[in-house]
Design an enzyme around this catalytic site. Structure first.
Site, PDB file in Angstrom:
ATOM      1  N   CYS A  69       0.858  -1.184   0.000  1.00  0.00           N
ATOM      2  CA  CYS A  69       0.000   0.000   0.000  1.00  0.00           C
ATOM      3  C   CYS A  69       0.892   1.231   0.000  1.00  0.00           C
ATOM      4  CB  CYS A  69      -0.883  -0.015   1.243  1.00  0.00           C
ATOM      5  SG  CYS A  69      -1.951   1.431   1.390  1.00  0.00           S
ATOM      6  N   GLU A 112      -8.978  -0.856  -2.106  1.00  0.00           N
ATOM      7  CA  GLU A 112      -9.282   0.587  -2.179  1.00  0.00           C
ATOM      8  C   GLU A 112     -10.575   0.915  -1.432  1.00  0.00           C
ATOM      9  OE1 GLU A 112      -6.940   2.439  -3.078  1.00  0.00           O
ATOM     10  OE2 GLU A 112      -5.755   0.860  -4.018  1.00  0.00           O
TER      11      GLU A 112
HETATM   12 ZN   LIG Z   1      -3.692   1.174  -0.022  1.00  0.00          ZN
END
Ligand SMILES: [Zn+2]
Length: 175
Positions: A100, A143
């Protein structure tokens, strides 16, 4: 066109539930979309959500291409996903490696549904109802979690299951 600063886990906005976008044609939203596309492209990410740049709204970008981190990723030009929902999921989940942009230098095997039925608006206001599978289903779930105020770390049984990127590189790429 500008690159936005990507916030790191620990920033309050990353653990806040994002608000739906009421006027998708507002000038600020158009600008946000342009800036998010630039930012995710330069960061070589496969997705970025508005809270990651400090805007607590239900919007994210998905974009995918094969890379060192995701060799089997399909090709998908940057796509704008507004006010997304998951309508249905497969029974099965599968494990896959994730990282991420807001959790720098860490990767982990994260369980995700292998297939999901989703609904969202694109930037022109068209409603899309789609079934996503595999890697694209994974990006969408990752997301969407950002819009619910969680990162992939919160999906792990134990935070220590995330490993350093250098360690991952050794483990995975040398196999
Ligand atoms: Zn992320």
């Amino acid at each position: 066109m500008s690159t936005l600063t990507i916030l790191q886990r620990g920033e309050p906005v990353l653990s806040t539930i994002a608000k739906p976008i009421l006027d998708i044609h507002a000038a600020e939203i158009k600008q946000l979309i342009v800036d998010l596309k630039t930012t995710v492209t330069l960061a070589k990410g496969v997705g970025i959500a508005a809270p990651q740049v400090g805007t607590s709204l239900c919007l994210f970008i998905m974009c995918s291409a094969p890379s060192e981190r995701y060799p089997d990723a399909p090709l998908l030009a940057p796509s704008v996903i507004i006010n997304p929902e998951i309508l249905n999921t497969s029974d099965e989940q599968e494990l896959g490696w994730e990282g991420c942009l807001s959790v720098k230098g860490k990767r982990a095997l994260v369980p995700r549904y292998s297939s999901i039925d989703v609904s969202y608006l694109d930037e022109t206001g068209i409603i899309h109802n789609q079934t996503l599978t595999g890697f694209l289903a994974r990006i969408f779930q990752h997301e969407l979690d950002h819009l619910d105020g969680i990162t992939f770390i919160e999906r792990l049984d134990n935070e220590n299951d995330a490993i350093d990127e250098a360690q991952w590189r050794q483990q995975i790429l040398n196999n």
